[in-house]
Design an enzyme around this catalytic site. Structure first.
Site, PDB file in Angstrom:
ATOM      1  N   LYS A 168     -92.707  -8.217  67.906  1.00 52.02           N
ATOM      2  CA  LYS A 168     -92.501  -7.256  69.009  1.00 52.02           C
ATOM      3  C   LYS A 168     -91.990  -5.923  68.458  1.00 52.02           C
ATOM      4  CE  LYS A 168     -91.930  -5.648  73.247  1.00 52.02           C
ATOM      5  NZ  LYS A 168     -90.986  -4.597  73.297  1.00 52.02           N
ATOM      6  N   GLU A 182     -96.773   1.326  68.683  1.00 53.14           N
ATOM      7  CA  GLU A 182     -96.745   2.099  69.937  1.00 53.14           C
ATOM      8  C   GLU A 182     -96.234   3.527  69.670  1.00 53.14           C
ATOM      9  OE1 GLU A 182     -93.586   1.705  73.482  1.00 53.14           O
ATOM     10  OE2 GLU A 182     -94.725  -0.136  73.161  1.00 53.14           O
TER      11      GLU A 182
END
Length: 485
Positions: free
Chosen positions: A187, A194
């Site tokens: 993550k 991102e």
């Protein structure tokens, strides 16, 4: 006395509330708890309004824990760090051997590994689960990255498979990631990727707006158009939306009134630190982090602009007329090629960590669960999944035959955009560092021979040779001195 619920959730900020409502809506009765009890009542009220969902609120930890069927499973969604330890302490006091705690926050992976050890000492199971998709994803289907106890994963696999985002051709966006803190680590890298994606999109915007002179309306239509092709993704879609939203507090468009200062929570920084620790080049992600740091120096930049304006530096250096249609197409290609490099760096970082820790992570499977629900969801991830399906041991995404061809087809446009930006004084650190990454990786010989010679000259660090085996040291200093005499 109500029958026991299937699962519990503690921590009812918006993400927690939304995930709890999502679980209840999928038909799993859920107990909820929050230290500030007003949040409990708020969540219970929402459950009523959103379809009389089977959600039960508790104001104290003991009755909350007791209300859940055994073996109990409790998801925590609280702020990373000390609050997680505090919540574990509060809840574990009432839990029994074989019960399970799942941390759904953005936690540093080593904290998860420490807690898993501590919990197993108490006979409790533990999972660290990355949850991506923001508030919207949590409510309607996030991408879930659970790591830690496989036994604990099996307890709740049925729930996760229904709660996760569903992608028609590849199934639910969840998989058991691996042992230890692997779910949190994956993550974290997702968030680093991102950062890179957002930076590259911002650079595309800057070049189109500052050099191409596109209006917000034109930008909206360009990004909407891009979102129908190879760049189809959540971030491109929301970017198009942003350009279409008018200011509700004044004239013009809202995007132009937003202060150019980017905040951050730390996952991008962790990603870059891990890349450095593992000697993995991640220049695109690092450039995006540096850009956030520089954006924070707003007051200094205002002063610097004054200093350089007096020396003839405007915001854009050359006021050239450009062919808009050609520029738009070039920027699209540059954005796509840069994006391949950014994902290649993220995947290499995950693989290096997986090897170091013995996690045996499946990169193609990660690309699959990122196809829906999460912030970086994109059609492009299907290509990445297929690349790893073709060759699980692929050294770098850049050398997958399909991606290599895509980069070759786009590299002229990519170079034109970076050159145009440099000549116009527009910084494109993400695109430039992606291009430098590609150009370094594709060259058989780089100038590192000179750097190694310098190291041997001043520090006797030795060097290897291209024409024979072994390690060598030369008395460069003595030879140079003789040559000077």
């Amino acid at each position: 006395m109500a029958p026991p619920t299937r699962i519990g959730l503690a921590g009812l900020a918006v993400m927690g509330q939304n995930l709890a409502l999502n679980i209840a809506e999928k038909g799993f009765p859920i107990s909820v708890y929050n230290r500030t009890t007003s949040k409990v009542d708020e969540t219970v009220e929402r459950a009523k309004q959103e379809g009389d969902l089977p959600l039960f609120g508790f104001h104290d930890p003991e009755s909350f824990v007791q209300s859940i069927q055994k073996p109990r499973v409790i998801i925590m969604l609280v702020k990373a760090g000390a609050p997680v330890d505090q919540t574990i302490k509060t809840l574990s006091a009432y839990m029994e051997k074989g019960d399970c705690i799942i941390d759904g926050g953005n936690e540093w992976y080593e904290n998860t590994e420490r807690r898993e050890k501590e919990m197993s000492g108490l006979g409790l199971l533990y999972l660290g689960m990355g949850v991506s998709g923001g508030e919207e994803g949590a409510r309607n289907g996030p991408s879930l990255m659970p790591g830690g106890s496989f036994e604990a994963y099996k307890y709740i696999e049925d729930i996760l498979l229904k709660v996760a985002a569903q992608v028609s051709d590849s199934g639910p966006c969840v998989t058991y990631i691996g042992k230890g803190g692997s779910g949190n680590f994956v993550k974290m890298v997702h968030n680093g990727i991102e950062y890179g994606d957002m930076q590259l999109i911002a650079e595309a915007y800057d070049v189109l707006k500052s050099v191409g002179k596109l209006s917000n309306e034109e930008l909206r239509s360009v990004f909407s158009e891009w979102n129908r092709g190879e760049l189809l993704s959540f971030l491109i879609e929301i970017t198009a939306d942003i350009f279409g939203i008018k200011d509700d507090k004044g004239e013009g468009y809202l995007v132009d009134k937003v202060l150019d200062k980017t905040g951050m929570k730390g996952t991008g920084k962790w990603t870059v630190q891990q890349a450095a620790d593992l000697s993995i080049a991640a220049p695109t992600i690092a450039a995006s982090l540096d850009s956030r740091f520089l954006s924070g120096l707003k007051e200094e930049r205002v002063e610097a602009a004054k200093v350089f304006k007096s020396g003839g530096f405007g915001d854009v250096l050359t006021d050239q007329t450009v062919d808009k249609a050609k520029l738009i197409d070039d920027v699209r290609q540059a954005l796509y090629a840069s994006k391949i490099c950014s994902y290649a760096q993220g995947m290499n970082l995950i693989r290096a960590k997986s090897i170091e820790k013995g996690w045996d992570l499946k990169l193609g499977e990660l690309a699959r669960i990122w196809k829906g629900g999460c912030i970086i969801r994109a059609i492009f991830l299907d290509r990445i999944k297929k690349a790893y399906d073709r060759n699980p041991d692929l050294a770098n995404l850049l050398v997958d035959p399909e991606f290599a061809k895509e980069i070759i087809d786009r590299q002229s446009a990519w170079r034109r955009v970076v050159c145009l930006a440099i000549n116009s004084g527009i910084s494109t650190p993400g695109m430039s560092s992606s291009l430098a990454y590609f150009d370094t990786y594709r060259r058989e010989r780089v100038p590192a021979n000179l750097v190694q010679a310098q190291r041997d000259y001043f520090g006797a660090h030795t060097y290897e040779r291209v024409d024979m085996e072994g390690s060598f040291h030369t008395e460069w200093f003595k030879i140079a001195k003789q040559l000077k005499n």
